[in-house]
Write an enzyme that holds these catalytic residues in place. Structure first.
Site, PDB file in Angstrom:
ATOM      1  N   SER A  56      61.469  54.975  45.606  1.00  0.00           N
ATOM      2  CA  SER A  56      61.809  53.460  46.407  1.00  0.00           C
ATOM      3  C   SER A  56      63.021  53.207  46.599  1.00  0.00           C
ATOM      4  O   SER A  56      63.485  52.746  45.482  1.00  0.00           O
ATOM      5  CB  SER A  56      60.639  52.797  46.535  1.00  0.00           C
ATOM      6  OG  SER A  56      60.429  51.512  47.460  1.00  0.00           O
ATOM      7  N   TYR A  74      55.590  46.725  43.006  1.00  0.00           N
ATOM      8  CA  TYR A  74      55.915  47.139  43.112  1.00  0.00           C
ATOM      9  C   TYR A  74      57.501  48.115  42.676  1.00  0.00           C
ATOM     10  O   TYR A  74      57.826  49.279  42.037  1.00  0.00           O
ATOM     11  CB  TYR A  74      55.898  47.859  44.242  1.00  0.00           C
ATOM     12  CG  TYR A  74      55.847  48.730  45.239  1.00  0.00           C
ATOM     13  CD1 TYR A  74      55.147  50.284  44.880  1.00  0.00           C
ATOM     14  CD2 TYR A  74      57.178  49.410  46.330  1.00  0.00           C
ATOM     15  CE1 TYR A  74      55.406  51.713  45.706  1.00  0.00           C
ATOM     16  CE2 TYR A  74      57.270  50.054  46.442  1.00  0.00           C
ATOM     17  CZ  TYR A  74      56.016  51.055  46.515  1.00  0.00           C
ATOM     18  OH  TYR A  74      56.764  52.617  47.354  1.00  0.00           O
TER      19      TYR A  74
HETATM   20  N1  LIG Z   1      55.319  54.954  52.754  1.00  0.00           N
HETATM   21  C1  LIG Z   1      56.189  53.906  52.496  1.00  0.00           C
HETATM   22  O1  LIG Z   1      56.714  53.245  52.903  1.00  0.00           O
HETATM   23  C2  LIG Z   1      57.289  54.632  51.230  1.00  0.00           C
HETATM   24  C3  LIG Z   1      58.232  53.827  51.013  1.00  0.00           C
HETATM   25  C4  LIG Z   1      59.262  54.973  50.270  1.00  0.00           C
HETATM   26  C5  LIG Z   1      58.405  55.344  48.749  1.00  0.00           C
HETATM   27  N2  LIG Z   1      57.019  55.676  48.776  1.00  0.00           N
HETATM   28  C6  LIG Z   1      56.352  55.918  47.860  1.00  0.00           C
HETATM   29  O2  LIG Z   1      56.244  57.349  48.661  1.00  0.00           O
HETATM   30  C7  LIG Z   1      54.576  58.098  47.050  1.00  0.00           C
HETATM   31  C8  LIG Z   1      54.305  58.593  48.877  1.00  0.00           C
HETATM   32  O3  LIG Z   1      53.646  57.635  49.255  1.00  0.00           O
HETATM   33  P1  LIG Z   1      52.741  57.937  50.774  1.00  0.00           P
HETATM   34  O4  LIG Z   1      53.773  56.265  52.035  1.00  0.00           O
HETATM   35  O5  LIG Z   1      52.953  58.848  51.212  1.00  0.00           O
HETATM   36  O6  LIG Z   1      51.023  57.274  50.425  1.00  0.00           O
HETATM   37  P2  LIG Z   1      49.564  57.068  51.300  1.00  0.00           P
HETATM   38  O7  LIG Z   1      49.800  57.745  52.477  1.00  0.00           O
HETATM   39  O8  LIG Z   1      49.295  56.186  51.159  1.00  0.00           O
HETATM   40  O9  LIG Z   1      49.607  58.290  49.663  1.00  0.00           O
HETATM   41  C9  LIG Z   1      49.547  58.201  48.332  1.00  0.00           C
HETATM   42  C10 LIG Z   1      48.740  58.828  47.508  1.00  0.00           C
HETATM   43  O10 LIG Z   1      48.581  58.211  46.772  1.00  0.00           O
HETATM   44  C11 LIG Z   1      47.141  59.049  45.920  1.00  0.00           C
HETATM   45  N3  LIG Z   1      46.750  58.103  45.160  1.00  0.00           N
HETATM   46  C12 LIG Z   1      46.677  57.168  44.675  1.00  0.00           C
HETATM   47  N4  LIG Z   1      46.178  56.631  43.769  1.00  0.00           N
HETATM   48  C13 LIG Z   1      46.247  57.586  43.226  1.00  0.00           C
HETATM   49  C14 LIG Z   1      45.013  57.639  41.936  1.00  0.00           C
HETATM   50  N5  LIG Z   1      45.137  57.239  40.973  1.00  0.00           N
HETATM   51  N6  LIG Z   1      45.691  58.635  41.547  1.00  0.00           N
HETATM   52  C15 LIG Z   1      45.933  60.149  41.884  1.00  0.00           C
HETATM   53  N7  LIG Z   1      45.932  60.025  43.041  1.00  0.00           N
HETATM   54  C16 LIG Z   1      46.500  58.692  43.623  1.00  0.00           C
HETATM   55  C17 LIG Z   1      46.546  59.163  47.240  1.00  0.00           C
HETATM   56  O11 LIG Z   1      45.227  59.805  46.996  1.00  0.00           O
HETATM   57  P3  LIG Z   1      44.465  59.894  47.185  1.00  0.00           P
HETATM   58  O12 LIG Z   1      43.542  58.169  47.484  1.00  0.00           O
HETATM   59  O13 LIG Z   1      43.207  60.238  48.388  1.00  0.00           O
HETATM   60  O14 LIG Z   1      43.618  59.339  45.868  1.00  0.00           O
HETATM   61  C18 LIG Z   1      47.157  59.567  48.153  1.00  0.00           C
HETATM   62  O15 LIG Z   1      47.173  60.969  48.204  1.00  0.00           O
HETATM   63  C19 LIG Z   1      54.789  56.779  47.024  1.00  0.00           C
HETATM   64  O16 LIG Z   1      55.087  57.366  45.042  1.00  0.00           O
HETATM   65  C20 LIG Z   1      55.755  55.342  47.809  1.00  0.00           C
HETATM   66  O17 LIG Z   1      55.613  54.395  46.039  1.00  0.00           O
HETATM   67  C21 LIG Z   1      56.226  54.870  50.379  1.00  0.00           C
END
Ligand SMILES: NC(=O)c1ccc[n+]([C@@H]2O[C@H](COP(=O)([O-])OP(=O)(O)OC[C@H]3O[C@@H](n4cnc5c(N)ncnc54)[C@H](OP(=O)(O)O)[C@@H]3O)[C@@H](O)[C@H]2O)c1
Length: 270
Positions: free
Chosen positions: A141, A154
């Site tokens: 991130s 985070y």
């Molecule tokens: N969205 C943003 O603003 C942003 C910005 C920078 C970086 N990121 C990074 O991008 C990545 C994806 O984020 P996203 O925005 O797509 O988030 P999201 O839509 O909330 O998806 C999170 C994913 O992680 C899985 N997950 C959460 N806890 C888990 C666990 N204990 N075991 C296995 N799977 C788990 C969830 O699946 P289930 O809940 O079904 O298990 C879901 O598939 C993350 O690493 C995040 O930090 C996001």
């Protein structure tokens, strides 16, 4: 790396960025191993992909040791069958926008476990069964390079993810395995609550669609780019924060009242 017919283990496959990556990777001809906690959600993603029969789903909680062991066992089985995994994408992530003082110990531990410890353990296991040449790509991130109020844990986890990726890539130099890092800025997914989305809008913090992030991840995989930050001006702030952190601190200070206002809306009693 050419992605056609490559077998890719993708964690967080049911989330916003995960689904967008799955779509892009499947369209590029990759065969996916979709990981998340909820079987039905993963099946729903699989059904939308090009050639759904080429992909498999695997439900696992990455903070659960028994589930990690099952994942390791399956990785070994794939490897022994001659159909080993070529790429691991550590994408699963969680965060809680809050003051550190207001967090529970359990929530801090969970955030570190999902965002940092789990990717380290999955990477460690993958070294036993990943094909050579192989790639581990870690999703970080912009907050891994810029400390930001409300995201202390985070930021710490993602900074750890960045240094872990850098160190492991150097440790594995010449082994046939590359370790890459991609750092999105704010992205329109359910990771961010509607309050956080509103705050970002009011602060003028730009955000990307998950599809933009997915395309950048594909570029990193194809060109084996060691590290990539997505989006201006965040990409610039990352550099400035390394060299002149006081300048970034001053600019965040101007946002402080608004950040406190929004955390106050989450916890009106505080
Ligand atoms: N969205 C943003 O603003 C942003 C910005 C920078 C970086 N990121 C990074 O991008 C990545 C994806 O984020 P996203 O925005 O797509 O988030 P999201 O839509 O909330 O998806 C999170 C994913 O992680 C899985 N997950 C959460 N806890 C888990 C666990 N204990 N075991 C296995 N799977 C788990 C969830 O699946 P289930 O809940 O079904 O298990 C879901 O598939 C993350 O690493 C995040 O930090 C996001």
């Amino acid at each position: 790396m050419d992605l056609k017919r490559k077998r890719i283990l993708l964690t967080g496959a049911s989330g916003g960025i995960g689904q967008a990556m799955a779509t892009e990777l499947a369209s590029a001809g990759a065969h996916l191993f979709l990981v998340g906690r909820h079987h039905e959600k993963l099946e729903a993603v699989r059904a939308t992909l090009a050639e759904p029969e080429k992909h498999v789903v695997f439900s696992a909680d990455l903070t659960c040791e028994a589930d990690l062991e099952r994942l390791n066992h399956t990785g070994n089985q794939f490897n022994q069958s001659g159909e080993g995994i070529d790429i691991v994408i550590n994408n699963a992530g969680v965060n809680e926008f809050n003051f550190l003082a207001s967090r529970t110990i359990a929530s801090v531990q969970q955030e570190l476990n999902v965002n940092l410890l789990a990717p380290m353990l999955v990477s460690k296991m993958a070294l036993n069964w990943l094909n050579r040449p192989g790639i581990i790509l870690n999703i970080g991130s912009a907050f891994g390079s810029i400390g930001y109020p409300g995201y202390t844990v985070y930021c710490g986890a993602k900074a750890g993810m960045y240094r872990f990726s850098e160190a492991l890539d150097r440790e594995l130099d010449g082994s046939g395995i590359r370790v890459l890092y991609v750092a999105p800025r704010a992205t329109d997914t359910d990771l961010n609550s509607s309050l956080v989305k509103q705050m970002n809008q009011e602060l003028g913090n730009r955000s990307d669609s998950p599809q933009v992030v997915a395309k950048q991840v594909i570029e990193s995989l194809k060109h084996e780019t060691t590290s990539r930050w997505i989006g201006w001006p965040e990409k610039l702030f990352v550099r400035v924060n390394q060299i002149f952190p006081a300048i970034v601190a001053q600019s965040i200070r101007r946002q402080q009242a608004k950040i406190h206002h929004f955390i106050g809306l989450i916890h009106p009693e505080k």
